[in-house]
Write an enzyme that holds these catalytic residues in place. Structure first.
Site, PDB file in Angstrom:
ATOM      1  N   ASP A 445      40.623  25.431  27.900  1.00 19.08           N
ATOM      2  CA  ASP A 445      41.318  25.628  29.176  1.00 19.08           C
ATOM      3  C   ASP A 445      42.593  25.323  29.296  1.00 19.08           C
ATOM      4  O   ASP A 445      43.063  24.385  28.509  1.00 19.08           O
ATOM      5  CB  ASP A 445      40.432  25.114  30.264  1.00 19.08           C
ATOM      6  N   ASP A 509      37.853  33.913  36.540  1.00 19.11           N
ATOM      7  CA  ASP A 509      37.024  33.069  37.072  1.00 19.11           C
ATOM      8  C   ASP A 509      36.294  33.917  38.390  1.00 19.11           C
ATOM      9  O   ASP A 509      35.419  33.234  38.967  1.00 19.11           O
ATOM     10  CB  ASP A 509      37.782  31.926  37.977  1.00 19.11           C
TER      11      ASP A 509
HETATM   12  C1  DGJ Z   1      39.020  26.992  35.080  1.00 13.12           C
HETATM   13  C2  DGJ Z   1      38.194  27.904  34.253  1.00 13.12           C
HETATM   14  O1  DGJ Z   1      38.403  29.059  34.204  1.00 13.12           O
HETATM   15  C3  DGJ Z   1      36.803  27.687  34.826  1.00 13.12           C
HETATM   16  O2  DGJ Z   1      35.841  28.601  34.060  1.00 13.12           O
HETATM   17  C4  DGJ Z   1      36.320  26.214  34.555  1.00 13.12           C
HETATM   18  O3  DGJ Z   1      36.274  25.897  33.383  1.00 13.12           O
HETATM   19  C5  DGJ Z   1      37.207  25.419  35.275  1.00 13.12           C
HETATM   20  N1  DGJ Z   1      38.612  25.499  34.754  1.00 13.12           N
HETATM   21  C6  DGJ Z   1      37.122  23.909  34.974  1.00 13.12           C
HETATM   22  O4  DGJ Z   1      37.762  22.920  35.541  1.00 13.12           O
END
Ligand code: DGJ
Length: 705
Positions: A445, A509
């Site tokens: 990430d 997300d």
């Molecule tokens: C952002 C990501 O896009 C999410 O899927 C998740 O992993 C969060 N970060 C975790 O902090």
């Protein structure tokens, strides 16, 4: 000897004139017939010179030069403390190697060497271009810009570009390409949600299935600049390259700078042709799976299921429920490392939190494996929280500019990966976790942009991106079987350069199926389904508050590398049956979804959309038809299905339908009883659709009889 270079694929031709100065594109488009007397044709058909302009005429070369009286944006900008700012190159040598050409060019006065590399891939129809500048002088050369330039035909008059934000990626917008020009700049230090580095330029009103279109994508995970313009003489061009900050790149004597690769392709069958070429290119040339041929395992990602609330006993229950619904890879997201109880602390402290996991990760991994699944773990390696042991020990590792306060974004800073000790530290931590545990998958990430990044008294965007690539490369070298997902708060870092190192991207997300319909459609212009992360989320979507039934969520998530993002241990039996049904359906279709030709349909009513995949041998296809908003009309229009074999007969039947038939007294008969229809008629006359409820979708299967 002819000074024309003619590259061909089965469908595309590219003709370049390479004489004394920098090479120029004379033609790029549908394949030209053989032996057409190209030399004499272009001799007699070359650009005339208008009145009141440069007497000798001007050329929009692969790197336009101000020195020749061309007042477009130059392909190269830089200087040697003010001097050598307007170079004029001559072509020294042209080397051909199959479908690749290398133009070696020099300006001895400015002591600069320019190499232009170009390759038209015969298997994918994608043109790759990049430029390399070398400083052959004995003092530094301050480079401001070096960019790829492609001349476009005059019918390239409309642009489709992409924009977005967190939870709202890959949105499309159209614009006329005219004299005012078009600029797309990204200064966020990652590929970005906001300014995806891709663009389509084509004939006015080009559609999914019609029109001459050119597609472009820059493979770079940092700052970029696209510039398209119609010049006052009517010529049109596109430039795409890295956006450099003042003083960011200074070439020492003998040093070089290379642009990121620009990927371009032409289609005379609208946007579907562009996507299919790009998808083929990604499959053949970009993404490398550690175990080629392995099916894409269905995921469970813990994020929206438990967030930071990690209790190993409970996670084991989740593992069991995940296995029951058919999950094949179980990924523990954020929250597993020391002190990470919310998003305010601990990034950088990549040690297992022994308070949360007193028996380590092994019992969970054992349980995951006992249930026939693989285990994956989340990291955000390039970050450092102000509240972390790492920051307390090394505040100087934070990427910043001395003398200014660095802002936090999501309560975090960025780690300066150009500091060798910081790089080694984070590499060491990843290496240690991957060596200690049987981790087969990393969700990598990156949740914030770079702001005011400086390293060694220079802007550090370029260097940070390069260091990030080195870090991923080193991790892969040490752990070649581990697959990596690129995630950046969803789809904030996906491009062809990062995909050379990763095997999946997290598209967004936002797990709201309605939003996902648009997001996944936007992503599909560049990326094939097998690398597009798509999950079924909870019924009440966490990022929008909307609710959708399991069918709409399932049908939507099916078109990607599928997963679930929820807590199956808490789901009702009915919900679980829904997840299991769509996971099983995905598994039964994934050979088709992940290897076939993806297409989008031109739907007559803007509140609906349709896409599908047809197998390479055209014997099978699956089509999705979605009603995004309230139907405008009481009857739906037919959907023309492109890409089937016109000679074949197909059995057409409904697989799933998330809508009740509230608006239909009588559905089209093929929905009640499977019908046989010809590929030719389905493409030309189309399939009559029912009117669905808003925010619902239907899945249709077509199989050769
Ligand atoms: C952002 C990501 O896009 C999410 O899927 C998740 O992993 C969060 N970060 C975790 O902090």
């Amino acid at each position: 000897m002819s000074n024309l270079i003619h590259l061909n694929t089965d469908t595309t031709s590219l003709v370049i004139k390479a004489e004394k100065s920098l090479p120029e594109i004379l033609y790029w488009g549908k394949r030209l017939p053989e032996d057409t007397g190209l030399d004499t044709f272009f001799e007699a058909n070359h650009h005339p010179v208008p009145q009141a302009r440069i007497d000798t005429g001007t050329v929009v070369s692969l790197c336009p030069e101000h020195a020749r009286g061309l007042f477009t944006a130059p392909g190269l900008e830089g200087c040697r403390h003010g001097d050598d700012w307007t170079p004029e190159f001559s072509l020294s040598e042209t080397t051909m190697d199959g479908h690749r050409v290398r133009f070696l060019c020099h300006d001895p006065r400015a002591a600069l060497q320019l190499v232009i590399n170009l390759g038209l891939n015969p298997g994918t129809d994608v043109l790759e271009t990049s430029l390399t500048l070398t400083n052959q002088g004995d003092s530094g050369y301050q480079l401001r810009k070096l960019t790829n330039t492609l001349l476009l035909p005059t019918h390239a008059r409309e642009i489709m570009y992409f924009h977005g934000r967190w939870t709202h990626e890959f949105q499309t917008e159209r614009k006329k390409l005219d004299r005012s020009g078009f600029i797309l700049e990204n200064r966020r230090g990652r590929t970005s949600h906001e300014h995806f580095p891709g663009i389509m330029i084509g004939q006015p009103n080009f559609s999914e299935t019609s029109g001459k279109v050119y597609g472009f994508h820059l493979g770079w995970s940092g700052n970029h600049r696209f510039h398209a313009e119609a010049m006052s003489d009517g010529r049109r061009y596109l430039q795409a390259g890295e956006l450099l900050m003042p003083g960011e790149v200074e070439l020492a004597p003998g040093a070089s700078y290379s642009t990121p690769t620009l990927y371009s392709t032409y289609s005379n069958k609208g946007l579907n042709g562009i996507s299919q070429n790009f998808h083929r290119h990604v499959r053949r040339e970009i993404v490398r799976f550690p175990e080629p041929g392995k099916v894409r395992p269905v995921h469970l990602n813990t994020w929206e299921g438990i967030y930071f609330d990690h209790d190993p006993e409970y996670i084991v229950q989740m593992v069991r429920s995940a296995a029951e619904i058919g999950v094949e890879r179980f990924i523990i997201d954020d929250g597993w490392f020391r002190g990470r109880n919310d998003d305010k602390a601990a990034l950088g402290d990549w040690y297992l939190d022994e308070q949360k996991y007193p028996r380590g990760l092994q019992p969970i991994i054992d349980c995951v494996k006992d249930h026939g699944m693989e285990f994956g773990l989340w990291f955000e390696p390039e970050m450092i929280s102000p509240d972390s042991d790492l920051y307390r020990a090394h505040p100087e590792w934070m990427l910043h500019t001395d003398g200014y306060d660095q802002v936090t974004i999501r309560n975090q800073y960025v780690l300066n990966l150009q500091i060798p000790e910081a790089f080694d530290y984070v590499l060491g931590r990843l290496d240690s976790m991957l060596s200690e545990y049987d981790i087969r998958y990393i969700k990598w990430d990156m949740n914030r942009e770079l702001v005011q990044p400086t390293h060694n008294h220079r802007a550090a965007f370029h260097g940070q991106v390069q260091a990030y690539y080195r870090l991923v490369d080193e991790v892969r070298k040490r752990h070649p079987l581990v697959e990596i997902e690129t995630c950046s708060g969803g789809g904030g870092r996906v491009d062809y350069e990062v995909l050379k190192r990763t095997q999946r991207f997290w598209a967004s997300d936002c797990n709201d199926a309605l939003e996902r319909q648009t997001i996944q459609r936007g992503a599909s212009y560049f990326f094939p389904l097998e690398i597009t992360g798509a999950h079924i989320g909870a019924k009440l979507c966490h990022t929008t508050g909307r609710q959708h039934n399991a069918d709409f969520r399932g049908i939507t998530a099916l078109f990607g590398h599928m997963g679930v993002e929820l807590d199956p241990a808490r789901a009702s039996e009915e919900e679980k049956r829904g997840f299991a049904k769509y996971i099983a359906l995905h598994k039964s279709l994934r050979h088709l979804l992940h290897t076939g030709n993806y297409f989008r349909c031109d739907t007559a009513h803007k509140e609906s959309q349709a896409w599908g995949v047809v197998s390479q041998d055209q014997s099978e296809a699956v089509l999705m038809f979605a009603q995004l908003a309230m139907p405008e009309y009481a009857m739906s229009a037919t959907v023309l299905i492109p890409g089937l074999d016109p000679q074949k007969q197909y059995k057409v039947q409904v697989l799933e339908n998330s809508s009740s038939d509230i608006y239909m007294k009588r559905c089209p008969p093929w929905m009640v009883e499977p019908a046989t229809m010809s590929g030719a008629l389905l493409e030309q006359v189309g399939l009559m659709m029912p009117v669905l409820q808003p925010e619902s979708a239907m899945l249709i299967h077509l199989e050769e009889i």
